[in-house]
Design an enzyme around this catalytic site. Structure first.
Site, PDB file in Angstrom:
ATOM      1  CG  HIS A  16     -29.519  29.733  13.536  1.00  0.00           C
ATOM      2  ND1 HIS A  16     -29.348  28.626  12.733  1.00  0.00           N
ATOM      3  CD2 HIS A  16     -29.817  29.249  14.771  1.00  0.00           C
ATOM      4  CE1 HIS A  16     -29.532  27.535  13.448  1.00  0.00           C
ATOM      5  NE2 HIS A  16     -29.803  27.886  14.676  1.00  0.00           N
ATOM      6  CG  HIS A  17     -33.713  29.383  15.964  1.00  0.00           C
ATOM      7  ND1 HIS A  17     -33.862  28.645  14.813  1.00  0.00           N
ATOM      8  CD2 HIS A  17     -33.018  28.596  16.818  1.00  0.00           C
ATOM      9  CE1 HIS A  17     -33.282  27.458  14.977  1.00  0.00           C
ATOM     10  NE2 HIS A  17     -32.757  27.412  16.184  1.00  0.00           N
ATOM     11  CB  ALA A  18     -33.441  36.225  16.741  1.00  0.00           C
TER      12      ALA A  18
END
Ligand SMILES: *[C@@H]1O[C@H](CO)[C@@H](O)[C@H](O)[C@H]1NC(C)=O
Length: 421
Positions: free
Chosen positions: A188-190
Site C-alpha cells: 500500500h505504499h506503492a
C-alpha cells in the site's frame, strides 16, 4: 437616518459578498466535480488488455490465492531486513496442516507482466527498477544496491510480481464468490509513479482498476486499510477519484506521514503509540460502520496488515494476536452482512509470529462461517432466517475468548512448527 443607511449599505454589501462567495464555491465545486468525473471516467473507460492473470476457479476450490513463488529466498539476504521473508509460505503451510486445504484446493496466480503493470504504473518507473540502487531505496534494504539487477529481478521482484498478480486475481474471485483472500500482497505504499516502504508494485490500485475496466457492474470500490502505516500509495492513485472510498486506521506518528496522500482518505482514525486492543477495535468498528453508511461499494479491498501487533518494531501499536483475529472477524462480519464482495490481502507485519496469526485468523473466519468454500455463498447462508437453527452460527459476541486455545497462541504453534522442521 445615517445609521440606517450605513446598516443597509452594510447589509447590501454582506449580501453581495455572500452571493459572490456562493457563486465562487459553486463554480469551484462544479469544476472539481467535473475534474473528478472526467478522471474516473477516463480510468474506467480504459479497456483492459488480454491479461492472463484472471485464472478461472474450480467449483471445488477455495477462493484463496497463493503460490510458492511468493517467498523471497535470497541466500540470507532476507535477514538484512526486520522481515520474515517466508511468511506467506508459512501461512499456507499452517492452513494445510490444519486440514483446511491442500494445494489442489487453492488458486495458483500468475506473475503480473509488464503490460499488466503498465495499467497503473508509468514506463519510466518500471524502467527505473532496472537500477539496483532504486530497488534498494524502495525496499529499504540498502545492500540490495550492490546486487546485480538481474539477480534482484529473480529473487526479489519476481516474487512481488507474483503477489501482485495474486491480488488482481483474488479481487476477481471475490466478485464471483463473495470473498477471496490473497495470502500475499497489500503493497500500500506503492503508487503509479513510485514505490517505497518495501512496496514496489501498486497491487491494490491495479486490482481495482482491472475490475472496473473488465466488469461494468463494478463502479465503486472501498479500501479498508488497517495496516499500522498510512496507505499512501493507493491514496495517491485515487486522490481525485470519487469512485473509490478510502478508510484508513493507522499510527500517524510513523512512516510515511504523507500529507498529500492524506487528502484522499474519506474516513480516518489515528492511533497513538501503544494503542491497545479495546481502543483499537472500537476505532475499527466505528469507522467501518460509518463508512458503510456513507458509501455503497461494489467491491471492498481489505488491507489486513498485522504490524499492529504488540512488539512489532515498525508499527509501534500494542494490539495482541487475539485482537488481530478479532479485528479480521469484525471486518468480515460487517462487510458480509451487507453482502459486499471482499478481498483480503496480508500486507505488513513480518515478525516471526505474523504467519501464525494470519493462519489462525483465516481459520477463525472459517470457524465462524464468515468464509466458506461453496460457490455463491451469500449472507443468507451466514445468517439464515429464523427457524433454521441447526446450521445457524450466532453472530460474534463482544471480545469472546476463542474456543481453541492452541489457535490463540501462534508463538507456541510457531515454536512447535520450527522444532518439527
Ligand atoms: C528514478 O529513481 C531516481 C533515484 O531514486 C529518482 O530520483 C527518480 O525520481 C526516479 N524516477 C522515476 C520516474 O521513478
Amino acid at each position: 437616518m445615517t445609521l440606517l443607511k450605513i446598516r443597509s449599505t452594510l447589509f447590501r454589501f454582506a449580501v453581495i459578498l455572500s452571493a459572490s462567495s456562493i457563486e465562487k464555491s459553486d463554480r469551484l465545486s462544479v469544476k472539481s466535480t467535473f475534474t473528478v468525473m472526467a478522471a474516473s471516467a477516463a480510468a474506467a473507460s480504459r479497456k483492459l488488455h488480454a491479461t492472463e492473470l484472471y485464472v478461472p476457479i474450480k467449483p471445488t476450490q477455495w477462493p484463496i490465492v497463493y503460490t510458492n513463488q511468493y517467498n523471497i529466498n535470497a541466500f540470507g539476504m532476507q535477514n538484512l531486513h526486520p522481515f520474515d521473508a517466508g511468511k506467506w509460505g508459512r501461512v499456507f503451510q499452517m492452513l494445510k496442516e490444519s486440514g483446511m486445504l491442500s494445494e489442489a484446493d487453492i488458486v495458483t496466480p500468475k506473475e503480473a507482466s509488464s503490460q499488466d503493470l503498465l495499467f497503473v504504473h508509468t514506463q519510466k518507473y518500471l524502467d527505473n527498477l532496472t537500477w539496483s540502487s532504486v530497488v534498494a531505496r524502495i525496499t529499504e534494504v540498502l545492500p540490495v544496491a550492490l546486487v546485480p539487477n538481474f539477480i534482484l529481478q529473480r529473487i526479489l521482484l519476481k516474487p512481488l510480481r507474483y503477489q501482485t498478480g495474486g491480488t488482481i486475481l483474488a479481487a476477481k474471485l471475490a466478485v464471483e464468490r463473495g470473498w477471496a483472500i490473497n495470502i500475499g500482497g497489500g503493497f500500500h505504499h506503492a503508487h503509479g509513479e513510485d514505490g517505497g516502504g518495501f512496496c514496489v508494485y501498486a497491487d491494490i490500485t491495479l486490482a481495482i482498476r482491472f475490475l472496473m475496466a473488465s466488469n461494468p457492474k463494478i463502479q465503486k470500490a472501498m479500501i479498508i486499510d488497517l495496516d499500522a502505516h498510512q496507505g499512501n500509495g493507493h491514496e495517491r492513485d485515487f486522490l481525485d477519484d470519487e469512485s473509490v472510498y478510502i478508510l484508513d486506521v493507522y499510527n500517524g506518528a510513523i512512516y510515511p506521514r504523507d500529507l498529500k496522500a492524506k487528502a484522499a482518505i474519506k474516513k480516518r482514525a489515528n492511533c497513538l503509540h501503544h494503542t491497545k486492543d479495546e481502543e483499537y477495535l472500537e476505532k475499527v468498528k466505528r469507522t467501518i460502520e460509518e463508512a458503510l453508511n456513507e458509501f455503497k461499494p461494489d467491491i471492498i479491498v481489505y488491507n489486513a496488515g498485522t504490524d499492529i501487533l504488540l512488539g512489532d518494531p515498525l508499527g509501534r501499536l500494542d494490539v495482541t494476536a487475539e485482537g488481530i483475529i478479532k479485528r479480521d472477524e469484525i471486518v468480515f462480519t460487517k462487510v458480509r452482512a451487507k453482502n459486499i464482495p471482499i478481498v483480503m490481502v496480508t500486507s505488513g507485519g513480518y515478525t516471526m509470529q505474523t504467519a501464525g496469526i494470519i493462519a489462525n485468523s483465516i481459520l477463525n473466519l472459517k470457524e465462524k462461517n464468515l468464509i466458506s468454500k461453496e460457490s455463491g455463498h451469500s449472507i443468507k447462508d451466514i445468517f439464515p432466517p429464523e427457524g433454521n437453527e441447526e446450521s445457524y452460527i450466532p453472530p460474534i459476541k463482544e471480545v469472546d475468548a476463542h474456543p481453541d486455545k492452541e489457535l490463540l497462541e501462534p508463538e507456541k504453534t510457531m515454536k512447535k512448527k520450527q522444532s518439527e522442521l
